[in-house]
Design a protein around this motif. Sequence first.
Motif, PDB file in Angstrom:
ATOM      1  N   LEU A   1     -29.036  -3.157 -38.092  1.00 32.07           N
ATOM      2  CA  LEU A   1     -28.535  -2.424 -38.791  1.00 32.07           C
ATOM      3  C   LEU A   1     -29.040  -0.996 -39.559  1.00 32.07           C
ATOM      4  CD1 LEU A   1     -25.157  -3.413 -38.244  1.00 32.07           C
ATOM      5  CD2 LEU A   1     -25.492  -1.974 -37.244  1.00 32.07           C
ATOM      6  N   ILE A   2     -29.219  -2.383 -40.383  1.00 34.04           N
ATOM      7  CA  ILE A   2     -30.471  -1.602 -42.023  1.00 34.04           C
ATOM      8  C   ILE A   2     -31.430  -1.126 -41.099  1.00 34.04           C
ATOM      9  CG2 ILE A   2     -32.166  -1.986 -43.947  1.00 34.04           C
ATOM     10  CD1 ILE A   2     -28.485  -2.640 -44.093  1.00 34.04           C
ATOM     11  N   GLN A   3     -32.708  -1.768 -40.149  1.00 36.76           N
ATOM     12  CA  GLN A   3     -32.918  -1.233 -39.173  1.00 36.76           C
ATOM     13  C   GLN A   3     -33.642   0.082 -38.479  1.00 36.76           C
ATOM     14  OE1 GLN A   3     -34.408  -4.772 -37.083  1.00 36.76           O
ATOM     15  NE2 GLN A   3     -37.333  -4.777 -38.222  1.00 36.76           N
ATOM     16  N   GLU A   4     -32.110   0.348 -38.026  1.00 42.33           N
ATOM     17  CA  GLU A   4     -31.571   1.662 -37.065  1.00 42.33           C
ATOM     18  C   GLU A   4     -31.103   2.529 -38.218  1.00 42.33           C
ATOM     19  OE1 GLU A   4     -31.130   3.832 -34.130  1.00 42.33           O
ATOM     20  OE2 GLU A   4     -32.004   2.179 -34.088  1.00 42.33           O
ATOM     21  N   LEU A   5     -30.759   1.831 -39.105  1.00 40.63           N
ATOM     22  CA  LEU A   5     -30.606   3.203 -40.477  1.00 40.63           C
ATOM     23  C   LEU A   5     -32.054   3.371 -41.396  1.00 40.63           C
ATOM     24  CD1 LEU A   5     -28.738   4.535 -42.158  1.00 40.63           C
ATOM     25  CD2 LEU A   5     -28.613   2.051 -43.565  1.00 40.63           C
ATOM     26  N   LEU A   6     -32.837   2.848 -41.110  1.00 38.09           N
ATOM     27  CA  LEU A   6     -34.482   3.081 -41.530  1.00 38.09           C
ATOM     28  C   LEU A   6     -34.654   4.195 -40.207  1.00 38.09           C
ATOM     29  CD1 LEU A   6     -35.241   0.135 -43.628  1.00 38.09           C
ATOM     30  CD2 LEU A   6     -34.465   2.321 -44.409  1.00 38.09           C
ATOM     31  N   ARG A   7     -35.000   3.912 -39.055  1.00 43.20           N
ATOM     32  CA  ARG A   7     -35.635   4.436 -38.391  1.00 43.20           C
ATOM     33  C   ARG A   7     -34.425   6.151 -38.509  1.00 43.20           C
ATOM     34  NH1 ARG A   7     -34.160   6.403 -33.454  1.00 43.20           N
ATOM     35  NH2 ARG A   7     -32.049   5.426 -32.670  1.00 43.20           N
ATOM     36  N   VAL A   8     -33.548   6.058 -38.284  1.00 43.56           N
ATOM     37  CA  VAL A   8     -32.883   7.452 -37.902  1.00 43.56           C
ATOM     38  C   VAL A   8     -32.762   8.388 -39.103  1.00 43.56           C
ATOM     39  CG1 VAL A   8     -30.468   8.011 -38.651  1.00 43.56           C
ATOM     40  CG2 VAL A   8     -30.767   6.321 -37.162  1.00 43.56           C
ATOM     41  N   MET A   9     -33.690   7.290 -40.899  1.00 38.03           N
ATOM     42  CA  MET A   9     -33.261   7.440 -42.123  1.00 38.03           C
ATOM     43  C   MET A   9     -35.099   8.663 -42.193  1.00 38.03           C
ATOM     44  SD  MET A   9     -31.655   6.031 -45.195  1.00 38.03           S
ATOM     45  CE  MET A   9     -31.810   6.719 -46.140  1.00 38.03           C
ATOM     46  N   ARG A  10     -35.537   7.822 -41.716  1.00 37.89           N
ATOM     47  CA  ARG A  10     -37.259   8.295 -41.391  1.00 37.89           C
ATOM     48  C   ARG A  10     -37.495   9.478 -40.397  1.00 37.89           C
ATOM     49  NH1 ARG A  10     -38.911   2.121 -41.545  1.00 37.89           N
ATOM     50  NH2 ARG A  10     -39.595   2.172 -43.670  1.00 37.89           N
ATOM     51  N   THR A  11     -35.842  10.296 -39.496  1.00 42.82           N
ATOM     52  CA  THR A  11     -36.667  11.610 -38.529  1.00 42.82           C
ATOM     53  C   THR A  11     -37.304  12.711 -39.179  1.00 42.82           C
ATOM     54  OG1 THR A  11     -34.882  11.321 -37.809  1.00 42.82           O
ATOM     55  CG2 THR A  11     -35.438  13.034 -37.089  1.00 42.82           C
ATOM     56  N   ILE A  12     -37.747  12.933 -40.344  1.00 46.84           N
ATOM     57  CA  ILE A  12     -37.861  13.908 -41.235  1.00 46.84           C
ATOM     58  C   ILE A  12     -39.236  13.349 -41.447  1.00 46.84           C
ATOM     59  CG2 ILE A  12     -37.254  13.107 -43.725  1.00 46.84           C
ATOM     60  CD1 ILE A  12     -37.228  15.644 -44.737  1.00 46.84           C
ATOM     61  N   ASP A  13     -39.927  12.089 -41.979  1.00 46.14           N
ATOM     62  CA  ASP A  13     -40.941  11.728 -41.794  1.00 46.14           C
ATOM     63  C   ASP A  13     -41.427  12.378 -40.559  1.00 46.14           C
ATOM     64  OD1 ASP A  13     -41.980  10.798 -45.037  1.00 46.14           O
ATOM     65  OD2 ASP A  13     -39.637  10.231 -44.041  1.00 46.14           O
ATOM     66  N   ASP A  14     -40.930  11.585 -39.075  1.00 39.19           N
ATOM     67  CA  ASP A  14     -41.629  11.502 -37.905  1.00 39.19           C
ATOM     68  C   ASP A  14     -41.904  13.392 -37.593  1.00 39.19           C
ATOM     69  OD1 ASP A  14     -41.498   8.674 -38.048  1.00 39.19           O
ATOM     70  OD2 ASP A  14     -39.449   8.913 -36.806  1.00 39.19           O
ATOM     71  N   ARG A  15     -40.844  13.796 -38.386  1.00 43.36           N
ATOM     72  CA  ARG A  15     -41.358  15.403 -37.599  1.00 43.36           C
ATOM     73  C   ARG A  15     -41.797  16.493 -38.839  1.00 43.36           C
ATOM     74  NH1 ARG A  15     -37.702  17.494 -34.215  1.00 43.36           N
ATOM     75  NH2 ARG A  15     -37.046  19.105 -35.198  1.00 43.36           N
ATOM     76  N   ILE A  16     -41.968  15.656 -39.454  1.00 42.11           N
ATOM     77  CA  ILE A  16     -42.852  16.806 -41.299  1.00 42.11           C
ATOM     78  C   ILE A  16     -43.886  17.555 -39.958  1.00 42.11           C
ATOM     79  CG2 ILE A  16     -45.163  14.906 -40.812  1.00 42.11           C
ATOM     80  CD1 ILE A  16     -43.075  16.891 -43.988  1.00 42.11           C
ATOM     81  N   VAL A  17     -45.172  17.632 -38.845  1.00 44.72           N
ATOM     82  CA  VAL A  17     -45.897  18.314 -39.113  1.00 44.72           C
ATOM     83  C   VAL A  17     -44.968  19.599 -37.874  1.00 44.72           C
ATOM     84  CG1 VAL A  17     -47.285  18.544 -36.586  1.00 44.72           C
ATOM     85  CG2 VAL A  17     -47.780  16.964 -37.860  1.00 44.72           C
TER      86      VAL A  17
END
Length: 119
Positions: free
Chosen positions: A3-19
């Motif tokens: 669950l923590i890994q999934e939460l972190l994945r969702v929270m990393r969306t801003i980093d994934d979409r930075i460009v």
Amino acid sequence: FFLIQELLRVMRTIDDRIVHELNTTIPTASFVGKVDPGQTCKQLYESLMDAHTNRERIIKNCIAQTSSVVKTLREEREKAQDDVALLKQLRKEQTKLKLMQSELNVEEVVNDRSWKVLS
């Protein structure tokens, strides 16, 4: 832990979409007067800072909690060395702790990449 890994994945969306975020932040010639790129970049910077801070806090809290569980299980294990179930639980928690510690390394890589792109 998953669950923590999934939460972190969702929270990393801003980093994934930075460009993408940067591309939409800088206005085209037709929108130059309608958008303040300095303010928009500042907002993106603040969002990135908040995301990084929150993720690091979550990971470190999980590490602290899991470390506490591992410590308790080790103490119990010293008292009952023949308890196989206790040994399995200890190993499971130790593995979880290592995975959470590796998430800190992942977080560092993700953060570095985002800051380089933003710069």
